[in-house]
Write an enzyme that holds these catalytic residues in place. Sequence first.
Site, PDB file in Angstrom:
ATOM      1  N   SER A 146       0.841  -1.200   0.000  1.00  0.00           N
ATOM      2  CA  SER A 146       0.000   0.000   0.000  1.00  0.00           C
ATOM      3  C   SER A 146       0.872   1.246   0.000  1.00  0.00           C
ATOM      4  O   SER A 146       1.883   1.315   0.711  1.00  0.00           O
ATOM      5  CB  SER A 146      -0.901   0.037   1.230  1.00  0.00           C
ATOM      6  OG  SER A 146      -1.570   1.300   1.291  1.00  0.00           O
ATOM      7  N   TYR A 159      -1.856  -0.670  10.248  1.00  0.00           N
ATOM      8  CA  TYR A 159      -1.961  -1.026   8.829  1.00  0.00           C
ATOM      9  C   TYR A 159      -0.719  -0.545   8.061  1.00  0.00           C
ATOM     10  O   TYR A 159      -0.138  -1.289   7.266  1.00  0.00           O
ATOM     11  CB  TYR A 159      -3.241  -0.421   8.243  1.00  0.00           C
ATOM     12  CG  TYR A 159      -3.417  -0.683   6.767  1.00  0.00           C
ATOM     13  CD1 TYR A 159      -3.886  -1.919   6.309  1.00  0.00           C
ATOM     14  CD2 TYR A 159      -3.096   0.295   5.824  1.00  0.00           C
ATOM     15  CE1 TYR A 159      -4.041  -2.158   4.951  1.00  0.00           C
ATOM     16  CE2 TYR A 159      -3.244   0.063   4.466  1.00  0.00           C
ATOM     17  CZ  TYR A 159      -3.720  -1.161   4.035  1.00  0.00           C
ATOM     18  OH  TYR A 159      -3.867  -1.404   2.682  1.00  0.00           O
TER      19      TYR A 159
HETATM   20  N1  LIG Z   1      -8.778  -0.450  -1.524  1.00  0.00           N
HETATM   21  C1  LIG Z   1      -7.709   0.318  -1.356  1.00  0.00           C
HETATM   22  O1  LIG Z   1      -7.774   1.570  -1.394  1.00  0.00           O
HETATM   23  C2  LIG Z   1      -6.353  -0.282  -1.157  1.00  0.00           C
HETATM   24  C3  LIG Z   1      -5.219   0.547  -1.281  1.00  0.00           C
HETATM   25  C4  LIG Z   1      -3.957  -0.010  -1.098  1.00  0.00           C
HETATM   26  C5  LIG Z   1      -3.825  -1.349  -0.823  1.00  0.00           C
HETATM   27  N2  LIG Z   1      -4.950  -2.137  -0.703  1.00  0.00           N
HETATM   28  C6  LIG Z   1      -4.749  -3.559  -0.411  1.00  0.00           C
HETATM   29  O2  LIG Z   1      -5.375  -4.310  -1.450  1.00  0.00           O
HETATM   30  C7  LIG Z   1      -5.864  -5.540  -0.916  1.00  0.00           C
HETATM   31  C8  LIG Z   1      -7.359  -5.666  -1.171  1.00  0.00           C
HETATM   32  O3  LIG Z   1      -7.996  -4.492  -0.697  1.00  0.00           O
HETATM   33  P1  LIG Z   1      -9.602  -4.389  -0.657  1.00  0.00           P
HETATM   34  O4  LIG Z   1      -9.936  -2.942  -0.719  1.00  0.00           O
HETATM   35  O5  LIG Z   1     -10.194  -5.326  -1.650  1.00  0.00           O
HETATM   36  O6  LIG Z   1      -9.847  -4.933   0.854  1.00  0.00           O
HETATM   37  P2  LIG Z   1     -11.171  -5.592   1.531  1.00  0.00           P
HETATM   38  O7  LIG Z   1     -11.053  -5.309   2.993  1.00  0.00           O
HETATM   39  O8  LIG Z   1     -12.400  -5.133   0.817  1.00  0.00           O
HETATM   40  O9  LIG Z   1     -11.026  -7.145   1.256  1.00  0.00           O
HETATM   41  C9  LIG Z   1     -10.129  -7.949   1.977  1.00  0.00           C
HETATM   42  C10 LIG Z   1     -10.437  -9.414   1.707  1.00  0.00           C
HETATM   43  O10 LIG Z   1      -9.527 -10.206   2.500  1.00  0.00           O
HETATM   44  C11 LIG Z   1     -10.281 -11.193   3.193  1.00  0.00           C
HETATM   45  N3  LIG Z   1      -9.612 -11.533   4.454  1.00  0.00           N
HETATM   46  C12 LIG Z   1      -9.472 -10.730   5.553  1.00  0.00           C
HETATM   47  N4  LIG Z   1      -8.859 -11.392   6.533  1.00  0.00           N
HETATM   48  C13 LIG Z   1      -8.594 -12.640   6.046  1.00  0.00           C
HETATM   49  C14 LIG Z   1      -7.974 -13.784   6.601  1.00  0.00           C
HETATM   50  N5  LIG Z   1      -7.519 -13.797   7.868  1.00  0.00           N
HETATM   51  N6  LIG Z   1      -7.855 -14.900   5.840  1.00  0.00           N
HETATM   52  C15 LIG Z   1      -8.322 -14.905   4.565  1.00  0.00           C
HETATM   53  N7  LIG Z   1      -8.942 -13.860   3.997  1.00  0.00           N
HETATM   54  C16 LIG Z   1      -9.068 -12.727   4.731  1.00  0.00           C
HETATM   55  C17 LIG Z   1     -11.647 -10.550   3.442  1.00  0.00           C
HETATM   56  O11 LIG Z   1     -12.645 -11.524   3.748  1.00  0.00           O
HETATM   57  C18 LIG Z   1     -11.863  -9.827   2.107  1.00  0.00           C
HETATM   58  O12 LIG Z   1     -12.413 -10.693   1.136  1.00  0.00           O
HETATM   59  C19 LIG Z   1      -5.492  -5.525   0.570  1.00  0.00           C
HETATM   60  O13 LIG Z   1      -4.232  -6.144   0.749  1.00  0.00           O
HETATM   61  C20 LIG Z   1      -5.394  -4.038   0.866  1.00  0.00           C
HETATM   62  O14 LIG Z   1      -4.569  -3.789   1.997  1.00  0.00           O
HETATM   63  C21 LIG Z   1      -6.206  -1.630  -0.859  1.00  0.00           C
END
Ligand SMILES: NC(=O)c1ccc[n+]([C@@H]2O[C@H](COP(=O)([O-])OP(=O)(O)OC[C@H]3O[C@@H](n4cnc5c(N)ncnc54)[C@H](O)[C@@H]3O)[C@@H](O)[C@H]2O)c1
Length: 253
Positions: A146, A159
């Site tokens: 991120s 985070y």
């Molecule tokens: N959306 C953003 O703005 C953004 C920006 C930078 C990085 N990211 C990263 O991208 C990735 C996806 O982001 P997102 O927005 O789709 O997040 P989200 O929170 O919507 O989805 C996370 C997913 O991970 C699953 N999960 C959580 N804990 C778990 C566990 N212990 N075991 C298995 N599965 C588990 C959840 O059930 C969910 O399906 C993440 O790594 C997030 O940190 C997101």
Amino acid sequence: MSGPLQDRVVVVTGAGQGIGRAHALAIAAAGATVLIAERDASRGEAVAEEVEAAGGRAEARRVDVTSHDEIAAVASSWIEAYGRIDGLVNNAALFSTITMRPFWEIPVTEWDDVLAVNVRGPWAVTAALLPGLRASGSASVVNIGSDAVWLGRPGYLHYVVSKAGVAGMTHSMAHELGGEGIRVNTVSPGPVYTEIERGTVTAEQKAAMRSAQALPRDAGPEDITGPVVFLLSDAAGFVTGQTLHVDGGLIHR
Ligand SMILES: NC(=O)c1ccc[n+]([C@@H]2O[C@H](COP(=O)([O-])OP(=O)(O)OC[C@H]3O[C@@H](n4cnc5c(N)ncnc54)[C@H](O)[C@@H]3O)[C@@H](O)[C@H]2O)c1
């Protein structure tokens, strides 16, 4: 389906919603069989069905990436069934459910949970899948980081620390596995807006980040999937240990 991942076998963690769901669909569209490891079983199943309805191949298993036992069981059954693992996207994270607060107010249990899912998870899943990755001959691991690390964004220090850990893990894993031809990279998104509402960005922060980007528009999951497919593919065969910022030019490193 055919494309740069034709006949590959790729594991995506946390693919039950958001960006992970988009990765599963894009990786299948690029020709791979997608193996979904998701804590929420029904969401994982639903995405596997969505992939198949679109003409792809997918299988979902319930896995909590903080459980060594669950990871070990699924990893060995997938390696036995498919013979090899060509790609792994360590996407699962505690993210959209995080409450923003000053770091001195973060409960210690929440700190531990975020670090366990976001850092120990990718380490443990990669380690468990290593026999399959070694059997591939051209394996690629993509860890999802991120830009919050480089932005120093306030409000969710656990985070930010977890994703800094991911960036460090990527570089070291790349060196430990490079001799075996296994590549490891980080894709580091800026803010990405998915179907999931979340409390990790305020309207003011959203507007400020948009205007700070070289490309001043909101990103969606489809902006992140292409770079991940590229890093999984042989087109990125000499790319390892890198952090690829996919953020419309928000940060410059
Ligand atoms: N959306 C953003 O703005 C953004 C920006 C930078 C990085 N990211 C990263 O991208 C990735 C996806 O982001 P997102 O927005 O789709 O997040 P989200 O929170 O919507 O989805 C996370 C997913 O991970 C699953 N999960 C959580 N804990 C778990 C566990 N212990 N075991 C298995 N599965 C588990 C959840 O059930 C969910 O399906 C993440 O790594 C997030 O940190 C997101």
